[in-house]
Write an enzyme that holds these catalytic residues in place. Structure first.
Site, mmCIF file in Angstrom:
data_model
loop_
_atom_site.group_PDB
_atom_site.id
_atom_site.type_symbol
_atom_site.label_atom_id
_atom_site.label_comp_id
_atom_site.label_asym_id
_atom_site.label_seq_id
_atom_site.Cartn_x
_atom_site.Cartn_y
_atom_site.Cartn_z
ATOM 1 N N THR A 1 -51.551 9.543 32.728
ATOM 2 C CA THR A 1 -51.506 8.723 33.920
ATOM 3 C C THR A 1 -50.339 7.744 33.769
ATOM 4 O OG1 THR A 1 -53.851 9.032 34.009
ATOM 5 C CG2 THR A 1 -53.068 7.074 35.097
ATOM 6 N N GLY B 1 -54.161 6.807 30.088
ATOM 7 C CA GLY B 1 -54.899 7.208 28.880
ATOM 8 C C GLY B 1 -56.268 7.814 29.095
ATOM 9 N N GLY B 2 -56.618 8.190 30.328
ATOM 10 C CA GLY B 2 -57.936 8.798 30.546
ATOM 11 C C GLY B 2 -59.027 7.872 30.062
ATOM 12 N N ASP C 1 -61.348 16.575 36.401
ATOM 13 C CA ASP C 1 -62.104 15.342 36.146
ATOM 14 C C ASP C 1 -63.523 15.408 36.694
ATOM 15 O OD1 ASP C 1 -60.213 14.097 34.666
ATOM 16 O OD2 ASP C 1 -59.588 12.657 36.179
ATOM 17 N N SER D 1 -63.096 8.829 37.746
ATOM 18 C CA SER D 1 -61.828 8.462 37.100
ATOM 19 C C SER D 1 -62.051 7.321 36.109
ATOM 20 C CB SER D 1 -60.840 8.014 38.172
ATOM 21 O OG SER D 1 -59.662 7.527 37.570
ATOM 22 N N SER D 2 -61.120 7.196 35.172
ATOM 23 C CA SER D 2 -61.121 6.039 34.271
ATOM 24 C C SER D 2 -60.026 5.050 34.640
ATOM 25 C CB SER D 2 -60.888 6.487 32.828
ATOM 26 O OG SER D 2 -61.951 7.278 32.388
ATOM 27 N N THR E 1 -51.797 9.152 39.004
ATOM 28 C CA THR E 1 -51.695 10.251 38.048
ATOM 29 C C THR E 1 -51.658 11.613 38.709
ATOM 30 O OG1 THR E 1 -52.751 11.126 36.036
ATOM 31 C CG2 THR E 1 -54.215 10.528 37.809
HETATM 32 N N1 GLY Z 1 -57.242 11.775 35.332
HETATM 33 C C1 GLY Z 1 -57.496 10.642 34.560
HETATM 34 C C2 GLY Z 1 -58.285 9.593 35.251
HETATM 35 O O1 GLY Z 1 -58.496 9.694 36.452
HETATM 36 O O2 GLY Z 1 -58.745 8.668 34.635
#
Ligand code: GLY
Length: 584
Positions: free
Chosen positions: A395, A487-488, A437, A466-467, A413
């Site tokens: 991201t 960083g997910g 995700d 999402s993170s 992202t």
């Molecule tokens: N694809 C990573 C997030 O949405 O956190």
């Protein structure tokens, strides 16, 4: 000896030499020595400015945003310009075909809004989309096919922000990106490196190969010029026709033709019906600071507030930064939050999420009481073991503040670096692989090892969990710190530790972002320690029952701006190359 004697005489006769009296207009040494903002005890120093600042992942795009500020645009104009520019200069995560969350603070109205431009599942998507005949997840189809792509939200989100909270026209903010696409970007070390790392995937797609490799098939190298003619044309259509330049007309037709030719799911109707959601931010209070964060379908807001609530019951500063006692408490809190994440979090437009309960102090007190201060609790004792969806680390985040006190925190992202690596021919745009995700098989792990619950199952038009956690912190009602990270699943713990470093340990924003971090996400039951956490501390943690592992670094980097005593401070943590603080 003689020199020392002379100096002693001078000091005796003219004691003022040691501390000259201040003359009008000239500050005294004591005044000069006063460290009002930047304390030299810290390991790194932020950049400083008075007018406007952007901390981003790439120099070219950050400078484009600051130039918009210089020309009188506000923080939203600058954030939108930088968002479009990153699609050109930072193609691994900057994008037109992805999605994200933008948190805006409007100084005049003293108001914060979240613009949720997360992608949505196409109408034809369904719960078992990625299961094969044996009921196993087909990872290739989930991550590297046309079916991996969710309906993109970036263009709608950036246009929504500009139209509702910006001051400039779409043409004005897009002009620098269009020019950069046609004239070419100078290849940075970060771009050279990423193109090489993902070379295999990008080479496999004919359209991507034509753009990201030289005509002789070679890699672009540091200092080369990367021209993206097709992307320039797509951006021009957006500048001329707004939403229709992307969600309709030639661009939409090209996307859908490519989908139809490759078993993809996105239709013209999916594109035309994509909707941005403006959401009320979540608010937490931590040691007198107000923390403002996005609500679901981002999980970051809920869990940062939940973790801060639990941690507020400990005197963290007295434990010592990154001591075993501190890391133990942090880890136990992270496990509790990520276990809840796997069970409860999802798109609230589809699934009820107990946001109020999860972020309440009553619940935090209950969870704190369950923590053993001497022993690590195995993850399976917190909740039954399960698998989580993999979340990409690729991201990108940037933070903006302008001279009027407006601020923007934006994270967006394509999911993986360069998304699925598939480019829509003739557009210069890469497809996201954000469908990954969702929980492809509820109860089983995603590619980042995270377990997704039934709540995050695939449903038509739903947003995947999402993170992404664009964050703002307010001190005495005024914006103090704007931060976030890629960083997910690691985003949430990176942002959390940046806040704790700044608030509990009084670090400036540069030091707060670069100090060694830890990460635990409940599943797998593993405590990741970055180098910089001492081996002695590691041994103490193991003795408490933690399953530690030293990671080279957590795959994230925070980008922060802050406002202190009327001065803007900016910092990008050094975990990834290319970070840049642009200012004027
Ligand atoms: N694809 C990573 C997030 O949405 O956190």
């Amino acid at each position: 000896m003689r020199a020392i004697f002379h100096l002693a005489i001078i000091l005796l006769v003219f004691p003022a030499c040691a501390q000259p009296p201040s003359r009008p207009g000239i500050p005294s040494i004591a005044e000069i020595d006063k460290p009002p903002i930047i304390e030299y005890k810290h390991r790194a120093l932020p950049e400083v400015s008075r007018n406007g600042m952007i901390a981003a992942t790439d120099k070219l795009s950050a400078e484009i945003g600051v130039d918009i500020l210089r020309r009188g645009g506000n923080a939203v104009d600058a954030a939108v310009a930088t968002g479009f520019a990153l699609a050109v200069s930072y193609p691994r995560a900057g994008n037109l075909m992805g999605g994200g969350f933008m948190l805006i603070h409007l100084a005049d109205e003293d108001k914060q809004v979240v613009i949720d431009y997360r992608e949505t599942a196409p109408a034809a998507a369904h719960r078992d989309l990625y299961l094969d005949d044996r009921g196993e997840i087909d990872r290739q189809r989930e991550f590297f096919s046309h079916q991996s792509a969710a309906v993109p939200g970036t263009v709608a989100g950036l246009i929504y922000a500009l139209e509702n909270y910006g001051t400039m026209s779409l043409k004005e903010v897009l002009e620098p990106s269009i020019r950069m696409a046609f004239e070419g970007v100078e290849v940075s070390f970060a771009l050279e490196y990423e193109l090489e790392v993902r070379g295999k995937r990008l080479r496999a797609d004919e359209a991507a190969r034509k753009i990201f490799f030289k005509p002789d098939g070679g890699f672009y190298r540091l200092g080369d010029t990367l021209v993206q003619q097709d992307l320039g044309n797509t951006l021009t259509r957006i500048a001329e026709d707004g939403l229709d330049g992307f969600y309709g007309g030639e661009t939409a037709r090209k996307i859908v033709d490519n989908m139809e030719a490759n078993d993809g799911l996105i239709t013209l109707e999916d594109l035309a019906s994509y909707e941005v959601k403006e959401r009320e931010p979540l608010r937490g209070n931590y040691r007198g600071y107000e923390v403002v964060l996005p609500p679901p379908p981002s999980s970051g807001g809920v869990h940062i507030i939940q973790m801060l609530n639990i941690l507020s019951g400990y005197d963290l500063a007295s434990l010592g930064h990154n001591s075993a006692a501190y890391i133990h408490r942090l880890t136990e809190v992270m496990k509790l939050a990520y276990a809840d994440r796997s069970k409860y979090l999802a798109d609230t437009d589809f699934t009820p999420v107990p946001v109020e309960e999860l972020t309440s102090m009553v619940y935090a007190d209950k969870l704190r009481a369950s923590i053993d201060l001497e022993r690590a609790r195995p993850s399976v004792d917190i909740a039954p073991g399960a698998h989580l969806p993999y979340e990409s680390h690729d991201t990108t985040h940037y933070s903006v503040m302008d001279a009027q006190g407006n601020a923007v925190s934006n994270t967006y992202t394509l999911n993986f670096s360069f998304g699925s690596g598939i480019m829509v021919p003739g557009t210069g745009m890469l497809l996201n692989n954000e469908m990954g995700d969702f929980a492809a098989k509820p109860g089983y792990a995603n590619a980042f090892g995270m377990v997704g619950g039934e709540t995050n199952k695939i449903e038509p038009r739903k947003r995947p969990l999402s993170s992404m956690t664009p964050t703002m912190v307010f001190k005495d009602g005024k914006p103090w710190m704007v931060t976030g990270a890629p960083g997910g699943s690691v985003i949430i713990t990176a942002v959390l530790q940046t806040l704790l470093n700044a608030i509990d340990f009084d670090m400036n924003i540069a030091t707060a972002g670069m100090e060694a971090r830890i990460h635990h996400q409940w599943s797998p039951d593993q405590l990741r320690l970055e180098p910089g956490i001492s081996p002695d501390t590691d041994r103490l943690l193991q003795a408490m029952g933690h399953n530690t592992s030293i990671t080279p670094r957590t795959p994230t980097c925070v980008r922060t701006v802050a406002l202190e005593n009327g001065t803007l401070l900016g910092a990008t943590d050094p975990r990834r190359p290319g970070g840049w603080v642009a200012r004027y």
